[in-house]
Design an enzyme around this catalytic site. Structure first.
Site, short mmCIF file in Angstrom:
data_model
loop_
_atom_site.label_atom_id
_atom_site.label_comp_id
_atom_site.label_asym_id
_atom_site.label_seq_id
_atom_site.Cartn_x
_atom_site.Cartn_y
_atom_site.Cartn_z
N LYS A 140 -15.46 -5.79 3.66
CA LYS A 140 -14.70 -6.40 4.76
C LYS A 140 -15.13 -5.78 6.08
O LYS A 140 -14.50 -4.85 6.58
CB LYS A 140 -13.22 -6.19 4.52
N SER B 264 -3.08 -8.08 3.07
CA SER B 264 -3.36 -7.82 4.49
C SER B 264 -3.74 -9.12 5.19
O SER B 264 -3.39 -9.35 6.34
CB SER B 264 -4.47 -6.78 4.62
N HIS C 40 0.85 -1.20 0.00
CA HIS C 40 0.00 0.00 0.00
C HIS C 40 0.89 1.26 0.00
O HIS C 40 0.63 2.20 -0.75
CB HIS C 40 -0.88 0.05 1.26
N ARG D 204 -2.07 -6.31 -8.40
CA ARG D 204 -1.01 -7.29 -8.13
C ARG D 204 -1.02 -8.42 -9.14
O ARG D 204 0.01 -8.97 -9.49
CB ARG D 204 -1.19 -7.91 -6.74
N1 COA Z 1 0.45 -4.21 -2.43
C1 COA Z 1 0.15 -5.34 -1.79
N2 COA Z 1 -1.11 -5.67 -1.47
C2 COA Z 1 -2.08 -4.85 -1.82
C3 COA Z 1 -1.84 -3.67 -2.51
C4 COA Z 1 -0.50 -3.36 -2.81
N3 COA Z 1 -0.17 -2.26 -3.46
N4 COA Z 1 -3.00 -3.05 -2.73
C5 COA Z 1 -3.95 -3.83 -2.21
N5 COA Z 1 -3.41 -4.91 -1.66
C6 COA Z 1 -4.13 -5.99 -1.01
C7 COA Z 1 -4.53 -5.65 0.39
O1 COA Z 1 -3.54 -6.03 1.32
C8 COA Z 1 -5.82 -6.42 0.55
O2 COA Z 1 -5.56 -7.77 0.92
P1 COA Z 1 -6.70 -8.69 1.56
O3 COA Z 1 -7.73 -8.93 0.49
O4 COA Z 1 -5.97 -9.89 1.96
O5 COA Z 1 -7.28 -7.93 2.73
C9 COA Z 1 -6.41 -6.39 -0.83
O6 COA Z 1 -5.34 -6.18 -1.71
C10 COA Z 1 -7.36 -5.26 -1.06
O7 COA Z 1 -7.48 -4.45 0.07
P2 COA Z 1 -7.39 -2.89 0.11
O8 COA Z 1 -6.32 -2.36 -0.78
O9 COA Z 1 -7.30 -2.50 1.53
O10 COA Z 1 -8.72 -2.45 -0.57
P3 COA Z 1 -10.15 -3.09 -0.62
O11 COA Z 1 -10.25 -3.84 -1.88
O12 COA Z 1 -10.47 -3.78 0.65
O13 COA Z 1 -10.96 -1.72 -0.69
C11 COA Z 1 -12.86 -0.34 -1.17
C12 COA Z 1 -12.24 -1.74 -1.05
C13 COA Z 1 -12.90 0.40 0.14
C14 COA Z 1 -12.09 0.48 -2.20
C15 COA Z 1 -14.27 -0.66 -1.75
O14 COA Z 1 -14.89 -1.64 -0.91
C16 COA Z 1 -15.17 0.55 -1.79
O15 COA Z 1 -15.05 1.34 -2.70
N6 COA Z 1 -16.06 0.68 -0.79
C17 COA Z 1 -17.02 1.74 -0.70
C18 COA Z 1 -18.40 1.28 -1.18
C19 COA Z 1 -18.54 1.43 -2.66
O16 COA Z 1 -18.35 2.47 -3.24
N7 COA Z 1 -18.92 0.31 -3.32
C20 COA Z 1 -19.24 0.25 -4.71
C21 COA Z 1 -18.02 0.16 -5.56
S1 COA Z 1 -18.44 0.04 -7.25
#
Ligand code: COA
Length: 161
Positions: free
Chosen positions: A41, A128, A17, A91
């Site tokens: 989540k 994560s 991140h 990724r």
């Molecule tokens: N390097 C390594 N790992 C990474 C990374 C990077 N650069 N970027 C993301 N990841 C991993 C994270 O560790 C995480 O791992 P996990 O699945 O084991 O927990 C995963 O990729 C994604 O997590 P994160 O980057 O924290 O984002 P997310 O996908 O959980 O985020 C939101 C989701 C918040 C963006 C999305 O749910 C959202 O937009 N929510 C609001 C509601 C909404 O608008 N919904 C409609 C959307 S159309």
């Protein structure tokens, strides 16, 4: 002035991140980090306050980065903060599949484009979920989690085992 938002759950934030944050902060005048409250989540290990505090700590040296949480839809928050672009890291092919529909829906709702950055090779295996899994077993996390938050992440993971 170009303003972008980097949204996520950040449970916890990782070096992967941070790498995306640093690269985006160099591309835009201002970068907002948005911690989604109503992401899929819901059962996070780290509280919203903890995740925000981690993000603030690891971005302390980046003057054009600020951290917030947001309820509801990402696009509503992005518009409220006047962001032109959503940034996400990719990724692998699974991320690509998932992100394709997200970005198309976000664009249909708001017109806001999503910019994808490929995660650096050395961080591609980080997630994560894996960080939590290995941290709970007492393994060192320095290779995966920013050093400023490593101890706090580990001590919380020990508490929940
Ligand atoms: N390097 C390594 N790992 C990474 C990374 C990077 N650069 N970027 C993301 N990841 C991993 C994270 O560790 C995480 O791992 P996990 O699945 O084991 O927990 C995963 O990729 C994604 O997590 P994160 O980057 O924290 O984002 P997310 O996908 O959980 O985020 C939101 C989701 C918040 C963006 C999305 O749910 C959202 O937009 N929510 C609001 C509601 C909404 O608008 N919904 C409609 C959307 S159309």
């Amino acid at each position: 002035m170009k303003k972008a938002i980097y949204p996520g759950t950040f449970d916890p934030p990782t070096l992967g991140h941070l790498n995306i944050i640093e690269r985006s902060a160099a591309l835009f005048d201002e970068l907002i980090i948005g911690v989604g409250i109503s992401s899929k989540k819901e059962n996070t290990i780290f509280t919203l306050e903890e995740r925000l505090s981690f993000l603030k700590k690891i971005t302390k040296s980046l003057p054009n980065v600020s951290c917030f949480s947001f309820p509801g839809l990402l696009v509503d928050f992005a518009q409220e903060k006047e962001c032109d672009i959503i940034v996400r890291g990719i990724r692998n092919i699974l991320d690509f599949e998932y992100e394709t529909t997200q970005s198309q829906m976000n664009k249909a709702l708001s017109g806001i484009e999503t910019l994808y950055l490929f995660v650096d090779e050395r961080f591609r295996m980080i997630s994560s979920t894996l960080v939590k899994e290995i941290g709970k077993e007492g393994k060192k996390l320095e290779t995966f989690v920013p050093s400023e938050i490593c101890d706090k992440v580990l001590s919380k993971l020990h508490l929940v085992t």
